[in-house]
Write a protein that holds these residues in place. Structure first.
Motif, short mmCIF file in Angstrom:
data_model
loop_
_atom_site.label_atom_id
_atom_site.label_comp_id
_atom_site.label_asym_id
_atom_site.label_seq_id
_atom_site.Cartn_x
_atom_site.Cartn_y
_atom_site.Cartn_z
N ASN A 1 6.17 5.99 -4.29
CA ASN A 1 4.98 5.18 -4.51
C ASN A 1 5.19 3.74 -4.05
N GLN A 2 6.42 3.24 -4.27
CA GLN A 2 6.72 1.88 -3.83
C GLN A 2 6.68 1.78 -2.31
N ILE A 3 7.22 2.79 -1.64
CA ILE A 3 7.20 2.80 -0.17
C ILE A 3 5.75 2.79 0.33
N ARG A 4 4.91 3.61 -0.27
CA ARG A 4 3.51 3.68 0.13
C ARG A 4 2.82 2.33 -0.11
N GLN A 5 3.10 1.73 -1.27
CA GLN A 5 2.49 0.45 -1.61
C GLN A 5 2.86 -0.62 -0.58
N ILE A 6 4.16 -0.71 -0.28
CA ILE A 6 4.64 -1.71 0.68
C ILE A 6 4.05 -1.43 2.06
N GLN A 7 4.00 -0.14 2.43
CA GLN A 7 3.46 0.23 3.73
C GLN A 7 2.00 -0.23 3.85
N GLN A 8 1.24 -0.06 2.78
CA GLN A 8 -0.16 -0.47 2.83
C GLN A 8 -0.31 -1.99 2.83
N ASP A 9 0.54 -2.67 2.04
CA ASP A 9 0.48 -4.13 2.01
C ASP A 9 0.76 -4.72 3.39
N LEU A 10 1.78 -4.15 4.07
CA LEU A 10 2.17 -4.70 5.37
C LEU A 10 1.33 -4.12 6.50
N GLY A 11 0.64 -3.01 6.23
CA GLY A 11 -0.16 -2.36 7.26
C GLY A 11 0.70 -1.84 8.41
N ILE A 12 1.91 -1.39 8.09
CA ILE A 12 2.81 -0.96 9.16
C ILE A 12 2.64 0.53 9.46
N THR A 13 2.60 0.85 10.74
CA THR A 13 2.48 2.22 11.21
C THR A 13 3.75 2.98 10.85
N THR A 14 3.60 4.12 10.15
CA THR A 14 4.78 4.76 9.57
C THR A 14 4.79 6.27 9.81
N ALA B 1 15.41 -17.22 4.60
CA ALA B 1 14.05 -17.17 4.06
C ALA B 1 13.53 -15.74 4.08
N ARG B 2 13.78 -15.06 5.21
CA ARG B 2 13.28 -13.70 5.35
C ARG B 2 13.98 -12.74 4.38
N VAL B 3 15.29 -12.95 4.20
CA VAL B 3 16.04 -12.10 3.27
C VAL B 3 15.46 -12.26 1.86
N ALA B 4 15.20 -13.51 1.46
CA ALA B 4 14.65 -13.76 0.12
C ALA B 4 13.30 -13.06 -0.03
N GLU B 5 12.49 -13.18 1.03
CA GLU B 5 11.16 -12.57 1.01
C GLU B 5 11.26 -11.04 0.88
N MET B 6 12.19 -10.45 1.64
CA MET B 6 12.35 -8.99 1.63
C MET B 6 12.89 -8.50 0.28
N LEU B 7 13.87 -9.23 -0.27
CA LEU B 7 14.43 -8.80 -1.55
C LEU B 7 13.38 -8.91 -2.65
N ALA B 8 12.50 -9.91 -2.54
CA ALA B 8 11.42 -10.02 -3.51
C ALA B 8 10.46 -8.84 -3.35
N LEU B 9 10.22 -8.46 -2.11
CA LEU B 9 9.30 -7.35 -1.83
C LEU B 9 9.76 -6.06 -2.49
N ILE B 10 11.08 -5.83 -2.47
CA ILE B 10 11.58 -4.58 -3.05
C ILE B 10 12.05 -4.78 -4.49
N GLY B 11 11.87 -5.99 -5.01
CA GLY B 11 12.20 -6.24 -6.41
C GLY B 11 13.68 -6.28 -6.72
N LEU B 12 14.50 -6.73 -5.75
CA LEU B 12 15.94 -6.83 -6.00
C LEU B 12 16.44 -8.25 -5.72
N GLU B 13 15.65 -9.24 -6.16
CA GLU B 13 15.99 -10.64 -5.87
C GLU B 13 17.41 -11.01 -6.29
N ASP B 14 17.88 -10.42 -7.39
CA ASP B 14 19.14 -10.89 -7.97
C ASP B 14 20.36 -10.18 -7.40
N LEU B 15 20.16 -9.22 -6.50
CA LEU B 15 21.30 -8.39 -6.09
C LEU B 15 21.81 -8.73 -4.69
#
Ligand SMILES: Nc1ncnc2c1ncn2[C@@H]1O[C@H](COP(=O)(O)OP(=O)(O)O)[C@@H](O)[C@H]1O
Ligand SMILES: [Mg+2]
Lengths: 290, 353
Positions: free
Chosen positions: B174-187, B112-126
């Motif tokens: 930009n994608q890294i920044r977007q994901i970082q803000q969505d997750l609110g992770i300290t980076t 489940a987590r792998v599917a969620e993560m691949l969706a997050l980075i837009g590589l669901e099919d790979l």
């Protein structure tokens, strides 16, 4: 150069000239002897076709010779791989000073080619019945190797002697493979929470597996074909295939060259089988390689 | 207390003091960049936070807990490397699942987590691909997913974009920044590229020779650099010599024209020469009503870059860089021509050492 009209012209393929010596060599010393062996294995002394030579292999003595050879090759390849791997890993990853690495590699280069009569002599002189180490252990420490069941001129004696070139060969081949393990893989695994053991089991060993397999196959073949060391060490009494073969060719015992061809043919078949097994395993383990 | 603190960190390799008295407090959810030239100790700081190097002195806390002596595999940190860090023997999905697998998470949860993560980075099919079947940018996105999958408390990125080509680099940052803000992770993000640092960071730490020269928001670092090093490293800078006429009010002259510098009173006496700096965009082409001074410059080079035109010119005895926006109705000046340049004392930057 402009294209010449009038179709194809014959041209000396100069780019093939470079490998010509190799082709001639392979022809003279690999392909032709192999053909001679394969043909000879199916011939009687006067040249007619027969299966008798192969049937004659099925004696207790020859069967046990094959079995002992296989065991010897397997055991020395396995021990050579395990010990050599541990030593190489200690040099590449352990806290061992840089100054150790180059001498070890140089020594391994020499030792992996040290075989035959000189190697046998060296071992007889150190671990033989009156060898240096044997005598020293007995006089200084009261340790009697012979009484403990050790005999250099036996299966395990031969194993130890073969290990003298098997371990260095493993070290030579596996050090570059270990160098190829990227630091990022180890660190990525660690930061993801993996222990050292988990990293080795899930990442490093699977990546090394093709190399390990290849080296094992090489060590196996190396031991399987080694006749000079075994013969020099034990004389004709140890029952392994290369020695039997040697005896047939020299005509000492039975003096049947065609039985000798059949023996050699058996070795070729076993080596080929081992190679197929190796290639099959390798292909399976390398799906992730480019 | 801040979420992540580094206190008086110091690192010696042999006799070489690579990090010197480095302190930094990072708030929860903040995106901090360590910016500096190659060899200034950025990676070493990051590796001390990750647990790959132990500091010679100083301490590190994460979420109030002292982690200074903790091993890398028990810090619950996510890390992304420069390149080639994916496990080559595993598929994309297995790479992403690795952190959960070593922690003993059950199969269903991992999937489940792998599917969620691949969706997050837009590589669901790979998911079934091996790393060698991916482009460099895809590999780095998988590396990001792998780092984030075990829900780390801190994300560390060591020049993760430097091996990619320019276009991918910009879109991935930009994608890294977007994901970082969505997750609110300290980076913490390490880079030597000032544009990269400025475009995605909440705050930037400019490092020089193992110390933090300045810490601040991109706007602050760029417009109010504290040292010459920071000013030069971040953006382009034109330096001039001005002569002090009245230190209490900050009055100086440049090529005979009077200007008022900011941060008066000046720590200088009348007649003293001061070294001051101006950003290329503070030199404005033309005669502008709000400008304090008007000088003439001789154009020596014209670099048309699209929306921005970058000129090189001789101005008041200095070779300067001058940026102006493109205007469709006005062709850029030609090399060798004389142009009028407006400038104001308040735009000058006073540099220490
Ligand atoms: N393991 C190490 N042993 C010795 N010196 C090192 C080691 N790691 C880094 N250094 C030195 O420390 C300095 C800073 O390195 P690093 O932190 O990698 O800089 P940066 O990431 O800013 O380019 C460099 O001069 C480098 O040569
Ligand atoms: Mg670095």
């Amino acid at each position: 150069m402009p294209k010449q009209p009038g179709g194809q012209r014959l041209r000396l393929p100069l780019e093939w000239l470079g490998i010509l010596p190799f082709l001639i060599f392979a022809m003279l010393f690999l392909i032709m002897p192999t053909m001679k062996i394969v043909i000879g294995a199916f011939q009687t002394a006067d040249g007619s076709f027969t299966l008798q030579n192969l049937i004659d292999l099925n004696t207790d003595s020859i069967r046990s010779a094959y079995w002992t050879s296989l065991k010897l090759s397997f055991v020395t390849a396995l021990l050579g791989c395990a010990i050599g791997f541990a030593m190489a890993a200690a040099v590449v990853f352990g806290g061992i000073p840089k100054g150790v690495r180059n001498p070890l590699v140089t020594f391994s280069g020499v030792a992996s080619n040290f075989a035959g009569v000189p190697l046998a002599f060296a071992f007889i002189a150190t671990l033989g019945p009156v060898g240096l180490v044997t005598v020293w252990l007995r006089t200084e420490f009261g340790i009697n190797l012979r009484a403990m069941g050790f005999n250099l001129l036996s299966f395990w004696g031969l194993v130890i002697t073969y290990l003298f070139f098997q371990i260095p060969l493993m070290i030579l081949i596996i050090i570059p493979a270990l160098d190829g393990l990227k630091r990022e893989w180890r660190e990525a695994a660690a930061v993801l929470g993996a222990t050292g053991a988990q990293y080795w089991r899930m990442v490093a060993l699977p990546i090394l597996f093709p190399s390990l397999l290849g080296t094992f196959a090489l060590l196996f073949a190396n031991a399987f074909g080694a006749v000079a060391t075994a013969f020099a060490l034990t004389g004709p009494q140890l029952n392994i295939v290369p020695i039997k073969l040697f005896a047939q060719i020299r005509g000492d015992v039975l003096g049947n060259p065609n039985l000798g061809y059949a023996l050699a043919f058996g070795m070729i078949v076993i080596t080929a089988l081992a190679n197929f097994l190796y290639i099959w395993l390798r292909v399976r383990s390398e799906r992730w390689l480019k | 207390m801040s979420f992540l603190t580094m206190t008086n960190l110091e690192k010696l390799f042999g006799q070489n003091r690579v990090v010197k008295d480095f302190s930094l407090s990072v708030e929860k959810g903040e995106f901090i960049s360590l910016l500096g030239p190659s060899g200034c100790g950025k990676t070493t700081v990051l590796r001390m936070v990750a647990g790959f190097e132990s500091p010679t002195a100083g301490g590190i806390t994460i979420d109030g807990k002292d982690v200074t002596g903790l091993k890398a595999n028990s810090r619950n940190i996510g890390m992304m490397f420069q390149a080639y860090a994916l496990f080559p023997n595993m598929t994309v999905a297995d790479n992403v699942a690795f952190g959960l697998k070593v922690k003993g998470a059950p199969r269903a949860e991992r999937d489940a987590r792998v599917a969620e993560m691949l969706a997050l980075i837009g590589l669901e099919d790979l998911g079934a691909r091996f790393p060698f079947q991916l482009s460099g940018g895809q590999q780095q996105r998988v590396a990001l997913a792998r780092a984030l999958a075990p829900r780390p408390s801190v994300l560390l990125l060591d020049e993760p974009l430097s091996a990619l080509d320019a276009k991918v680099r910009v879109s991935l940052r930009n994608q890294i920044r977007q994901i970082q803000q969505d997750l609110g992770i300290t980076t913490i993000f390490v880079t030597h590229d000032q544009e990269e640092a400025m475009s995605i960071s909440d705050r930037i730490v400019v490092m020089n020779g193992g110390v933090a020269d300045q810490v601040g928001a991109p706007f602050e670092i760029y417009n109010r650099p504290r040292t010459k090093f920071v000013a030069n490293f971040v953006g382009t800078l034109n330096t001039f010599e001005v002569e002090v006429t009245d230190p209490t009010t900050g009055r100086v002259t440049l090529a005979g024209q009077g200007l008022s510098l900011p941060n008066a009173p000046l720590a200088a006496h009348v007649g003293e020469k001061l070294s001051v700096a101006l950003r290329p965009e503070a030199l404005r082409l033309g005669r502008l009503p709000d400008a304090e001074a008007l000088l003439t410059a001789k154009v020596t080079d014209v670099n048309f870059m699209g929306s921005v035109i970058r000129l090189k010119a001789d101005l008041a005895g200095a070779a300067v860089s001058l940026d102006t926006f493109n205007r469709p109705d006005t062709p850029p000046p030609v090399v060798g021509s004389e142009v009028e340049v407006s400038l104001s004392g308040r735009d000058f930057i006073l540099l220490q050492a």
